[in-house]
Design an enzyme around this catalytic site. Structure first.
Site, PDB file in Angstrom:
ATOM      1  N   ASP A 233       2.636   2.607   2.069  1.00  0.00           N
ATOM      2  CA  ASP A 233       1.639   2.524   0.934  1.00  0.00           C
ATOM      3  C   ASP A 233       1.956   0.938   0.641  1.00  0.00           C
ATOM      4  O   ASP A 233       3.044   0.422   1.273  1.00  0.00           O
ATOM      5  CB  ASP A 233       2.117   3.449  -0.163  1.00  0.00           C
ATOM      6  CG  ASP A 233       0.891   3.419  -1.103  1.00  0.00           C
ATOM      7  OD1 ASP A 233       0.147   2.627  -1.199  1.00  0.00           O
ATOM      8  OD2 ASP A 233       0.864   4.471  -1.902  1.00  0.00           O
TER       9      ASP A 233
HETATM   10  C1  BGC Z   1      -2.024   3.057  -3.512  1.00  0.00           C
HETATM   11  C2  BGC Z   1      -2.613   3.521  -2.139  1.00  0.00           C
HETATM   12  C3  BGC Z   1      -3.729   2.342  -1.946  1.00  0.00           C
HETATM   13  C4  BGC Z   1      -3.236   0.963  -1.901  1.00  0.00           C
HETATM   14  C5  BGC Z   1      -3.848   0.001  -1.562  1.00  0.00           C
HETATM   15  C6  BGC Z   1      -1.444   1.729  -3.508  1.00  0.00           C
HETATM   16  O1  BGC Z   1      -0.765   1.281  -4.753  1.00  0.00           O
HETATM   17  O2  BGC Z   1      -0.969   4.044  -3.835  1.00  0.00           O
HETATM   18  O3  BGC Z   1      -3.576   4.575  -2.589  1.00  0.00           O
HETATM   19  O4  BGC Z   1      -4.439   2.791  -0.983  1.00  0.00           O
HETATM   20  O5  BGC Z   1      -2.358   0.885  -3.088  1.00  0.00           O
HETATM   21  O6  BGC Z   1      -4.845  -0.425  -2.646  1.00  0.00           O
END
Ligand code: BGC
Length: 737
Positions: A233
């Site tokens: 993530d």
């Molecule tokens: C979120 C993800 C997301 C990623 C990219 C993260 O903070 O938890 O779900 O895909 O950011 O934006």
């Protein structure tokens, strides 16, 4: 078409520095390319219910603009369709939009369990039930990937809250992980092989998901057979070297070279094997080979057709909670209709954070209702999202008093729910409830339409409304779809994917959410959602699986076996409609605790008035199994199982009992096993009876025997006069374990 990358040749041609660099992003959204060897850089982007491709400034909080894209209903809505075929079609549409924007991987779906109703991201997640979330996630992934575009199954795993999401340790016992928090991931991995899986921010039992080799390699790859890449993530990597070893291939976004240096240093120090680096590089290159064929400029999508699909999906996502006096659907002709509530004019159709889409267009319910009805439609905003306003209430009440029926749009202001923080409570804003009271005093014919990404309690106010349509967040076509449902142009068929409790205080995570001192204890164990309300025999406002229709359905002719159930469903009303048939399994007698009932299958059937259909729902052995905590494997304990077939978890229409052969569940013996456990073992039991001598009278005494047999055998052997020595027991354990 360019030929695929020759992966073994590239892995040997790359320098260690280049290999380490390939495991890091190039920027916020792009993977690293290596021009020297013709390795391209590709774009990955959010997700999940629409494309958020940022052409200018980048962020992962939904701050900066993105290109226009169709905003489908977020997962909270889509889950209520219980319709994998529809989700597959939405996935195909999402894939086409990604191709048009040359996006290689869409970062979704998010399939975490809704553990607490307060989780700020519940609008992005499907359900409190792993079966439902797993089937819907599988369909969406299959749809997107059918277009040659990758997905990122997220957030793996046990990421069930936003509070301290980057550091919190989810403390969960293995049986609960296996039966509740992992199965949806397992289902999507085995059923759709997502090209990427996104490891979550949090820790599980003290270990960061990004560093958890048990999770990312032993379970994901070795047990489930996962073939794709694991991406972090955004910003989830803690120690890059540990993450590579655990099986986390790609760090996103770019660490600015920090991660690369850690990898190089660890290889130089001999604490990270270069083979682990090569494996991760191979997976990055394999991902490129999967995504490259679909990446070409000049591809387009049909925005009108996708908007129409978003409208169909929104109509299927809303759940009709109640409909007293058949107040809905609204007749096309008649007296004036008062439409009250700002959300009718300014819809709330998606949640805040990284999933926020810039829609191609937005339908509002007010315009759509005005167009659909040949009756006066009058509007009053009733409230402003920011502050109570007595003048707005007075205007709404006046309109209600002079109208035949009131459609009142209530819901959560967008600041109430977002990625990044959790809610404080489950209530609608007090001024909206006061508005309902005032309007209902003036006119009892009130229909409430709700816009909320996560469940709200309704018990304090719903008696003032004759009908309640739970609209969740319905995406860009939610307004027209709501009008379709209110007028009967579409027949509601949505069913709740989560329980609506009577009181917030009834919810399963109470006392264990959002944790303290860096830990959140999953104290409710298996009893998430309806499993908890059933176990405690708690009344609920609306049970899991509930949802009304403008028609009615009869269930008959159930036959059930270990392979599945077959029954007949008949549309007994006067309009066409769809019904979601739910199959729950119960295991009344077991040597471990089992929830009262668990959803193990479902089917959606569309029927014309008077029409009947045979519905078949397949069951596999896992439908009857539990994760044996000591044997550490899925186990079916032989005997009787109940099959319940219903229109909701608390509206069971048919049931049957079946008998299944079981697996051997004899737990391995140790010297600390109780006398009872020895006796239950076929050979060890015989051995003990032969050797027990004078202690037999004590062990089998009608009154005290039970107490004595609960004593670990090794302790019993130390009692005065014991016929057994500790070494006798060790020998028996070695022989019979
Ligand atoms: C979120 C993800 C997301 C990623 C990219 C993260 O903070 O938890 O779900 O895909 O950011 O934006």
């Amino acid at each position: 078409m360019t030929p695929p990358l020759d992966i073994p040749a590239l892995v040997s041609a790359l320098t260690l520095e280049e290999k380490a660099a390939l495991l890091d992003g190039a920027d916020f959204w792009r993977t690293q390319g290596i021009d020297r060897l013709g390795i391209p850089s590709v774009m990955v982007t959010d997700g999940p219910h629409g494309l958020r491709k940022q052409a200018g400034a980048s962020d992962h909080a939904g701050l900066h603009d993105s290109v226009p894209a169709t905003c489908f209903p977020p997962a909270a809505g889509l889950a209520s369709t219980w319709d994998p075929a529809l989700l597959e079609r939405i996935g195909q549409a999402l894939g086409r939009e990604c191709r048009a924007e040359e996006v290689a991987v869409l970062l979704g779906p998010g399939i975490n369990m809704k553990r607490s109703p307060l989780c700020g991201r519940n609008f992005e997640y499907f359900s409190e039930d792993p079966k439902l979330a797993g089937e819907l996630g599988t369909a969406l992934v299959n749809g997107i990937q059918s277009q040659g575009v990758g997905t990122s199954l997220k957030h793996f795993a046990a990421n069930n809250q936003e509070t301290d999401r980057m550091t919190i340790s989810a403390d969960v016992d293995e049986r609960t992980l296996r039966e509740i928090y992992l199965p949806a991931f397992e289902r999507v991995v085995t059923g759709a092989q997502p090209w990427t899986v996104m490891s979550s921010y949090n820790k599980i039992n003290g270990t960061y998901a990004s560093e958890d080799r048990w999770l990312l390699t032993d379970v994901l790859r070795d047990e489930w057979g996962y073939e794709g890449l694991v991406v972090s993530d955004w910003g989830a990597v803690n120690r890059r070297d540990l993450a590579v070893h655990a099986g986390l291939d790609l760090e996103m976004p770019s660490s600015g070279g920090g991660g690369t240096r850690v990898i190089l240093d660890a290889v130089a120090a001999g604490t990270l094997d270069e083979k682990d680096v090569d494996l991760a590089v191979t997976r990055v290159l394999e991902l490129l080979n999967r995504v490259l064929p679909a990446l070409a400029p000049g591809q387009t999508f049909d925005a009108d057709a996708h908007h129409a699909l978003a409208r169909e999906a929104a109509a299927a996502s809303a759940v009709l909670l109640k409909n007293d006096d058949a107040i809905l659907p609204l007749a096309t002709t008649g007296g004036p209709v008062a439409v009250i509530g700002e959300f009718a004019r300014t819809p709330r159709f998606q949640g805040a954070g990284s999933s926020q889409v810039n829609p191609t267009r937005v339908d509002d319910a007010l315009s759509s209702l005005t167009a659909a009805l040949q009756r006066d439609v009058v509007f009053a905003p009733g409230f402003s999202p920011d502050a109570a306003d007595p003048a707005l209430v007075a205007g709404a009440v006046a309109l209600a008093a002079s109208s035949e029926v009131v459609v009142l749009f209530l819901g959560l202001p967008s600041s109430y729910e977002s990625e990044g923080y959790d809610r404080d409570h489950m209530n609608l804003p007090a001024d909206q409830i006061a508005l309902l009271e005032a309007v209902a005093d003036a006119n009892p014919n009130v229909v409430v339409v709700l816009s909320n990404g996560s469940a709200v309690t309704v018990s304090g106010w719903e008696h003032r409304a004759k009908a309640v349509l739970e609209g969740w967040l319905l995406g860009q076509a939610g307004g027209s779809a709501t009008a379709d449902l209110l007028t009967g142009a579409a027949n509601p068929a949505g069913k709740l994917a989560e329980t609506i409790p009577v009181r917030f205080e009834d919810n399963p995570a109470i006392g264990n959410f959002p944790g303290e001192s860096g830990h959140v204890r999953y104290g409710e164990g298996l009893l998430i959602g309806y499993r908890w309300y059933d176990a405690h025999a708690l009344p609920v406002s609306y049970p899991f699986g509930h949802g009304l229709s403008y028609t009615s359905f009869a269930y008959s002719d159930l036959s059930a076996s270990g392979e599945g159930v077959t029954l007949t469903v008949t549309n007994t009303g006067s309009v066409a409609g769809a019904e979601v048939v739910q199959v729950y399994v119960t295991d009344p007698v077991a040597s471990v605790y089992r929830p009262e009932q668990e959803l193990r299958g479902f089917a959606r059937v569309f029927l014309e008035p008077g029409e009947s259909a045979t519905v078949t729902v397949a069951l596999d052995r896992r439908a009857f199994a539990y994760w044996h905590p000591a044997l550490r494997r899925w186990t079916v304990e032989g005997g009787e199982f109940g099959i319940r077939v219903g229109a909701s978890s608390r509206d069971i229409r048919l049931s049957a009992t079946i008998t299944l052969e079981g697996d051997d569940v004899t737990p391995p013996l140790t010297s600390s096993s109780t006398a009872d456990e020895f006796l239950a073992h076929p050979q060890a039991g015989e051995w003990l009876k032969e050797r027990i001598g004078g202690f037999g009278a004590m062990l089998f005494d009608p009154q005290h025997g039970q107490m004595m047999r609960a004593i670990p055998l090794v302790r019993l052997s130390r009692f005065p006069g014991s016929p057994l020595s500790e070494s006798d027991i060790d020998e028996a354990v070695a022989r019979f374990h």
